[in-house]
Design a protein around this motif. Sequence first.
Motif, PDB file in Angstrom:
ATOM      1  N   LEU A  31       0.879  -1.172   0.000  1.00  0.00           N
ATOM      2  CA  LEU A  31       0.000   0.000   0.000  1.00  0.00           C
ATOM      3  C   LEU A  31       0.914   1.218   0.000  1.00  0.00           C
ATOM      4  O   LEU A  31       1.366   1.646   1.049  1.00  0.00           O
ATOM      5  CB  LEU A  31      -0.906   0.027   1.230  1.00  0.00           C
ATOM      6  CG  LEU A  31      -1.890  -1.114   1.384  1.00  0.00           C
ATOM      7  CD1 LEU A  31      -2.512  -1.111   2.769  1.00  0.00           C
ATOM      8  CD2 LEU A  31      -2.961  -1.009   0.324  1.00  0.00           C
ATOM      9  N   GLN A  57       2.137   0.538  -8.662  1.00  0.00           N
ATOM     10  CA  GLN A  57       1.255   1.561  -8.110  1.00  0.00           C
ATOM     11  C   GLN A  57       1.740   2.964  -8.464  1.00  0.00           C
ATOM     12  O   GLN A  57       0.929   3.851  -8.748  1.00  0.00           O
ATOM     13  CB  GLN A  57       1.158   1.397  -6.582  1.00  0.00           C
ATOM     14  CG  GLN A  57       0.413   0.156  -6.173  1.00  0.00           C
ATOM     15  CD  GLN A  57       0.479  -0.110  -4.687  1.00  0.00           C
ATOM     16  OE1 GLN A  57       0.739   0.775  -3.890  1.00  0.00           O
ATOM     17  NE2 GLN A  57       0.240  -1.361  -4.306  1.00  0.00           N
ATOM     18  N   GLY A  61      -0.747   5.070 -10.562  1.00  0.00           N
ATOM     19  CA  GLY A  61      -1.454   5.808  -9.532  1.00  0.00           C
ATOM     20  C   GLY A  61      -2.151   4.782  -8.648  1.00  0.00           C
ATOM     21  O   GLY A  61      -2.637   3.760  -9.133  1.00  0.00           O
ATOM     22  N   ILE A  62      -2.182   5.032  -7.393  1.00  0.00           N
ATOM     23  CA  ILE A  62      -2.671   4.044  -6.431  1.00  0.00           C
ATOM     24  C   ILE A  62      -4.124   3.662  -6.689  1.00  0.00           C
ATOM     25  O   ILE A  62      -4.472   2.479  -6.742  1.00  0.00           O
ATOM     26  CB  ILE A  62      -2.482   4.550  -4.991  1.00  0.00           C
ATOM     27  CG1 ILE A  62      -1.002   4.780  -4.739  1.00  0.00           C
ATOM     28  CG2 ILE A  62      -3.058   3.585  -3.973  1.00  0.00           C
ATOM     29  CD1 ILE A  62      -0.687   5.656  -3.560  1.00  0.00           C
ATOM     30  N   VAL A  63      -4.984   4.635  -6.874  1.00  0.00           N
ATOM     31  CA  VAL A  63      -6.413   4.353  -7.054  1.00  0.00           C
ATOM     32  C   VAL A  63      -6.650   3.554  -8.332  1.00  0.00           C
ATOM     33  O   VAL A  63      -7.341   2.528  -8.312  1.00  0.00           O
ATOM     34  CB  VAL A  63      -7.241   5.654  -7.049  1.00  0.00           C
ATOM     35  CG1 VAL A  63      -8.686   5.387  -7.416  1.00  0.00           C
ATOM     36  CG2 VAL A  63      -7.145   6.332  -5.691  1.00  0.00           C
ATOM     37  N   PHE A  64      -6.052   3.989  -9.440  1.00  0.00           N
ATOM     38  CA  PHE A  64      -6.259   3.279 -10.706  1.00  0.00           C
ATOM     39  C   PHE A  64      -5.676   1.872 -10.648  1.00  0.00           C
ATOM     40  O   PHE A  64      -6.252   0.927 -11.183  1.00  0.00           O
ATOM     41  CB  PHE A  64      -5.675   4.075 -11.873  1.00  0.00           C
ATOM     42  CG  PHE A  64      -6.073   3.520 -13.212  1.00  0.00           C
ATOM     43  CD1 PHE A  64      -7.412   3.469 -13.596  1.00  0.00           C
ATOM     44  CD2 PHE A  64      -5.124   3.033 -14.087  1.00  0.00           C
ATOM     45  CE1 PHE A  64      -7.784   2.939 -14.823  1.00  0.00           C
ATOM     46  CE2 PHE A  64      -5.480   2.496 -15.314  1.00  0.00           C
ATOM     47  CZ  PHE A  64      -6.820   2.454 -15.675  1.00  0.00           C
ATOM     48  N   TYR A  66      -5.565  -0.113  -8.035  1.00  0.00           N
ATOM     49  CA  TYR A  66      -6.489  -0.992  -7.318  1.00  0.00           C
ATOM     50  C   TYR A  66      -7.792  -1.211  -8.075  1.00  0.00           C
ATOM     51  O   TYR A  66      -8.387  -2.290  -7.989  1.00  0.00           O
ATOM     52  CB  TYR A  66      -6.727  -0.498  -5.893  1.00  0.00           C
ATOM     53  CG  TYR A  66      -5.574  -0.899  -5.005  1.00  0.00           C
ATOM     54  CD1 TYR A  66      -5.382  -2.223  -4.653  1.00  0.00           C
ATOM     55  CD2 TYR A  66      -4.637   0.034  -4.583  1.00  0.00           C
ATOM     56  CE1 TYR A  66      -4.311  -2.612  -3.879  1.00  0.00           C
ATOM     57  CE2 TYR A  66      -3.559  -0.341  -3.801  1.00  0.00           C
ATOM     58  CZ  TYR A  66      -3.406  -1.669  -3.458  1.00  0.00           C
ATOM     59  OH  TYR A  66      -2.328  -2.061  -2.703  1.00  0.00           O
ATOM     60  N   ILE A  67      -8.237  -0.232  -8.831  1.00  0.00           N
ATOM     61  CA  ILE A  67      -9.427  -0.438  -9.660  1.00  0.00           C
ATOM     62  C   ILE A  67      -9.135  -1.504 -10.710  1.00  0.00           C
ATOM     63  O   ILE A  67      -9.908  -2.448 -10.887  1.00  0.00           O
ATOM     64  CB  ILE A  67      -9.878   0.891 -10.318  1.00  0.00           C
ATOM     65  CG1 ILE A  67     -10.459   1.827  -9.254  1.00  0.00           C
ATOM     66  CG2 ILE A  67     -10.894   0.629 -11.424  1.00  0.00           C
ATOM     67  CD1 ILE A  67     -10.712   3.243  -9.754  1.00  0.00           C
ATOM     68  N   TRP A  68      -7.998  -1.360 -11.403  1.00  0.00           N
ATOM     69  CA  TRP A  68      -7.617  -2.325 -12.437  1.00  0.00           C
ATOM     70  C   TRP A  68      -7.410  -3.711 -11.818  1.00  0.00           C
ATOM     71  O   TRP A  68      -7.813  -4.727 -12.369  1.00  0.00           O
ATOM     72  CB  TRP A  68      -6.362  -1.848 -13.145  1.00  0.00           C
ATOM     73  CG  TRP A  68      -6.042  -2.544 -14.446  1.00  0.00           C
ATOM     74  CD1 TRP A  68      -6.599  -3.686 -14.945  1.00  0.00           C
ATOM     75  CD2 TRP A  68      -5.087  -2.139 -15.414  1.00  0.00           C
ATOM     76  NE1 TRP A  68      -6.032  -4.015 -16.148  1.00  0.00           N
ATOM     77  CE2 TRP A  68      -5.100  -3.069 -16.464  1.00  0.00           C
ATOM     78  CE3 TRP A  68      -4.208  -1.065 -15.480  1.00  0.00           C
ATOM     79  CZ2 TRP A  68      -4.267  -2.976 -17.568  1.00  0.00           C
ATOM     80  CZ3 TRP A  68      -3.382  -0.972 -16.590  1.00  0.00           C
ATOM     81  CH2 TRP A  68      -3.417  -1.913 -17.622  1.00  0.00           C
ATOM     82  N   TYR A  69      -6.776  -3.747 -10.636  1.00  0.00           N
ATOM     83  CA  TYR A  69      -6.527  -4.996  -9.920  1.00  0.00           C
ATOM     84  C   TYR A  69      -7.854  -5.706  -9.632  1.00  0.00           C
ATOM     85  O   TYR A  69      -8.011  -6.899  -9.907  1.00  0.00           O
ATOM     86  CB  TYR A  69      -5.789  -4.673  -8.619  1.00  0.00           C
ATOM     87  CG  TYR A  69      -5.197  -5.843  -7.890  1.00  0.00           C
ATOM     88  CD1 TYR A  69      -3.842  -6.110  -7.978  1.00  0.00           C
ATOM     89  CD2 TYR A  69      -5.983  -6.665  -7.073  1.00  0.00           C
ATOM     90  CE1 TYR A  69      -3.271  -7.170  -7.284  1.00  0.00           C
ATOM     91  CE2 TYR A  69      -5.423  -7.723  -6.385  1.00  0.00           C
ATOM     92  CZ  TYR A  69      -4.070  -7.974  -6.497  1.00  0.00           C
ATOM     93  OH  TYR A  69      -3.512  -9.025  -5.816  1.00  0.00           O
TER      94      TYR A  69
END
Length: 117
Positions: A31, A57, A61-64, A66-69
């Motif tokens: 994270l 990440q 970018g962190i948010v993208f 995790y969305i892709w993940y």
Amino acid sequence: MALPKIHIDFHLRQGYILLTVPYLQVAGMALFPFILVQKSNPSKILVNHERIHLRQQIELGIVFFYIWYLIHYCMNRLKGMPHNRAYHQIIFEREAYQEDENLQYLTKRKWLAFLRY
């Protein structure tokens, strides 16, 4: 009831902060900028695996990331894969598992290298 203490190690030269979290349900997790591990003194392979995720990440970018993940995992499940296989087939995990034993990988890794997996 008191929770076990979290131990913190700073590894700023390598770009991460290592947190030992005894009640973590997995061996390790990235994270940004933290690597969380369940046990103190984690293996170099586990740390390298998580460092690969940190690089991913940073790139997305962190948010993208995790969305892709999550989308990748859900698509794998919809294809009928059981949890463990769906997890291991996520594009980010495929890169990290294939390269985690190569401790020099991040010094030679190309930008967006996960796309090859």
